[in-house]
Design an enzyme around this catalytic site. Structure first.
Site, PDB file in Angstrom:
ATOM      1  N   SER A  35       0.697  -1.192  -0.116  1.00  0.00           N
ATOM      2  CA  SER A  35      -0.109  -0.064  -0.037  1.00  0.00           C
ATOM      3  C   SER A  35       0.813   1.152   0.003  1.00  0.00           C
ATOM      4  CB  SER A  35      -0.900   0.006   0.939  1.00  0.00           C
ATOM      5  OG  SER A  35      -1.750  -0.890   1.133  1.00  0.00           O
ATOM      6  N   HIS A  70      -3.375   0.883  -4.330  1.00  0.00           N
ATOM      7  CA  HIS A  70      -2.740  -0.085  -5.150  1.00  0.00           C
ATOM      8  C   HIS A  70      -3.612   0.110  -6.553  1.00  0.00           C
ATOM      9  CE1 HIS A  70      -1.185  -2.846  -2.353  1.00  0.00           C
ATOM     10  NE2 HIS A  70      -1.944  -2.419  -1.462  1.00  0.00           N
ATOM     11  N   HIS A  92      -5.150  -9.068  -2.566  1.00  0.00           N
ATOM     12  CA  HIS A  92      -5.430  -9.676  -1.155  1.00  0.00           C
ATOM     13  C   HIS A  92      -6.576 -10.417  -0.996  1.00  0.00           C
ATOM     14  CE1 HIS A  92      -3.863  -5.456  -0.989  1.00  0.00           C
ATOM     15  NE2 HIS A  92      -2.968  -6.025  -0.153  1.00  0.00           N
ATOM     16  N   TYR A  94      -8.734 -10.423   1.362  1.00  0.00           N
ATOM     17  CA  TYR A  94     -10.048  -9.702   2.054  1.00  0.00           C
ATOM     18  C   TYR A  94     -10.794  -9.021   0.769  1.00  0.00           C
ATOM     19  CZ  TYR A  94      -7.003  -5.310   1.581  1.00  0.00           C
ATOM     20  OH  TYR A  94      -6.365  -4.211   1.080  1.00  0.00           O
ATOM     21  N   GLU A  95     -10.011  -8.862  -0.408  1.00  0.00           N
ATOM     22  CA  GLU A  95     -10.921  -8.291  -1.529  1.00  0.00           C
ATOM     23  C   GLU A  95     -11.815  -9.185  -1.917  1.00  0.00           C
ATOM     24  OE1 GLU A  95      -8.318  -5.732  -4.295  1.00  0.00           O
ATOM     25  OE2 GLU A  95      -6.787  -6.942  -3.282  1.00  0.00           O
ATOM     26  N   ALA A 125       2.807  -2.749   3.924  1.00  0.00           N
ATOM     27  CA  ALA A 125       2.428  -1.515   5.189  1.00  0.00           C
ATOM     28  C   ALA A 125       1.835  -2.415   6.051  1.00  0.00           C
ATOM     29  CB  ALA A 125       1.510  -0.527   4.703  1.00  0.00           C
ATOM     30  N   MET A 230      -1.989  -7.535   6.052  1.00  0.00           N
ATOM     31  CA  MET A 230      -2.907  -8.447   5.326  1.00  0.00           C
ATOM     32  C   MET A 230      -2.410  -9.038   4.126  1.00  0.00           C
ATOM     33  SD  MET A 230      -6.214  -5.759   6.062  1.00  0.00           S
ATOM     34  CE  MET A 230      -6.278  -4.811   7.705  1.00  0.00           C
ATOM     35  N   SER A 231      -1.065  -9.128   4.137  1.00  0.00           N
ATOM     36  CA  SER A 231      -0.705  -9.812   2.633  1.00  0.00           C
ATOM     37  C   SER A 231       0.681 -10.328   2.865  1.00  0.00           C
ATOM     38  CB  SER A 231      -0.344  -8.382   1.815  1.00  0.00           C
ATOM     39  OG  SER A 231       0.504  -7.557   2.474  1.00  0.00           O
ATOM     40  N   ASN A 254       1.746   2.522  11.489  1.00  0.00           N
ATOM     41  CA  ASN A 254       0.973   2.889  12.717  1.00  0.00           C
ATOM     42  C   ASN A 254       1.350   1.502  13.859  1.00  0.00           C
ATOM     43  OD1 ASN A 254      -0.757   0.998  10.768  1.00  0.00           O
ATOM     44  ND2 ASN A 254      -1.710   0.648  12.768  1.00  0.00           N
ATOM     45  N   HIS A 279      -7.187   3.568   7.178  1.00  0.00           N
ATOM     46  CA  HIS A 279      -6.481   3.300   5.944  1.00  0.00           C
ATOM     47  C   HIS A 279      -5.647   4.532   5.868  1.00  0.00           C
ATOM     48  CE1 HIS A 279      -5.134   1.351   2.270  1.00  0.00           C
ATOM     49  NE2 HIS A 279      -5.731   2.147   1.498  1.00  0.00           N
TER      50      HIS A 279
END
Ligand code: 6GU
Length: 304
Positions: A35, A70, A92, A94-95, A125, A230-231, A254, A279
């Site tokens: 990201s 992305h 990902h 989650y998509e 990220a 997440m990746s 973060n 995000h």
């Protein structure tokens, strides 16, 4: 379908190669950007040959990336003289992609390059769990925890591609030591240690799309995770199955909140708003450190 994608890419690349016959080389490195880290494409040389940009939507079987930050293109080019292919925009789970769909581009590239790719360089990220980490620090991944994988959502589930790799792939040394050493060397040489820290540690894959609860963050930290995202892990596993070396980098965008929420039993609750992940924050901090990440990756690629 892998064969179809591979055939399509072979055709398009052959055409490009015919136009720039003396200068085009098949890639030895696949780079996947996290990201806000897609700016790495600006490190590609624009001539001799110019980059070949192929939208995912043109490639049979490639899913499109739907996340802001992305884009969705595959780019063949030269970075500091070294031939690379870049996945500008990753997929990902989650998509809504299956874990097999997220790693499809790696299988297709492995097939179309006839095993000529030697290494995967991947950035992400991530949220920081290690209390030493600050936003905009970096972490060279030396190991991972595949939470969905341990629970059955695994990119090597199903019939094994025996011609590519073993059924029971060892992952005890998934992240190449020489490449990791090279990353630390270049980081120092480039003087980036003046601006931020480069740590070494364990990346935890959580499928998302929610950011972790406080209790989940605490759990992952207690399990030994230094960053969470997440990746990356599915791609790393398939790259290892293809026999590639792997180098992976987390940009800490973060810090995860591990303290419990304010208690309903407390008369004067404090710090309720502390650390709500977003995000927006991920992209903003990504932007601050992304130039360094891109310069660092290019300096590493130059040595490959
Ligand atoms: Cl805090 N969690 C996850 N799962 N992914 C992230 C993140 C956090 N920050 C950036 N990516």
């Amino acid at each position: 379908l892998i064969q179809q994608a591979s055939d399509y890419l072979t055709t398009v690349v052959a055409k490009h190669k015919a136009n720039f016959s003396d200068s085009f080389e098949y890639p030895r490195t696949l780079i996947i950007c996290g990201s806000g880290l897609g700016g790495i494409s600006t490190k590609l040389s624009t001539i001799n040959p110019p980059p070949l940009i192929i939208p995912y939507s043109d490639i049979p079987g490639f899913k499109r990336s739907t996340v802001p930050g992305h884009s969705g293109t595959l780019v063949f080019g030269k970075m500091k003289g070294s031939p690379v292919v870049l996945m500008n925009g990753r997929l990902h789970t989650y998509e809504g992609n299956s874990v097999l769909e997220t790693v499809f581009p790696i299988r297709a590239l492995h097939n179309m390059t006839n095993n000529q790719i030697e290494q995967l360089i991947v950035t992400n990220a991530a949220g920081g769990l290690n209390p030493k980490f600050k936003a905009c620090d970096l972490m060279c991944i030396n190991d991972h925890i595949n939470l969905p994988g341990l629970a059955g959502l695994h990119p090597l589930k199903g019939p094994n591609f025996d011609e590519e790799g073993p059924r029971f792939l060892p992952l005890s040394d998934a992240y190449d030591l020489q490449l990791r050493k090279l990353m630390f060397k270049k980081f120092k040489e480039l003087g980036m240690d003046q601006r931020r820290s480069l740590f070494e540690g364990v990346y935890t894959f959580a499928s998302g799309p929610t950011f972790e609860t406080r209790a989940e963050s605490r759990m992952i930290r207690n399990l030994g995770g230094d960053t969470v995202g997440m990746s990356t892990v599915p791609e790393v596993i398939v790259a290892r199955h293809c026999g590639w070396k792997v180098l992976a980098l987390s940009l800490v965008t973060n810090c995860c909140v591990v303290d419990p929420p304010a208690s309903a039993l407390d008369e004067n609750p404090t710090a309720l708003e502390a650390g709500i992940a977003s995000h927006k924050e991920v992209l903003e901090n990504g932007k601050i450190a992304s130039a360094d990440v891109e310069t660092l990756i290019a300096a590493i690629v130059e040595e490959l």
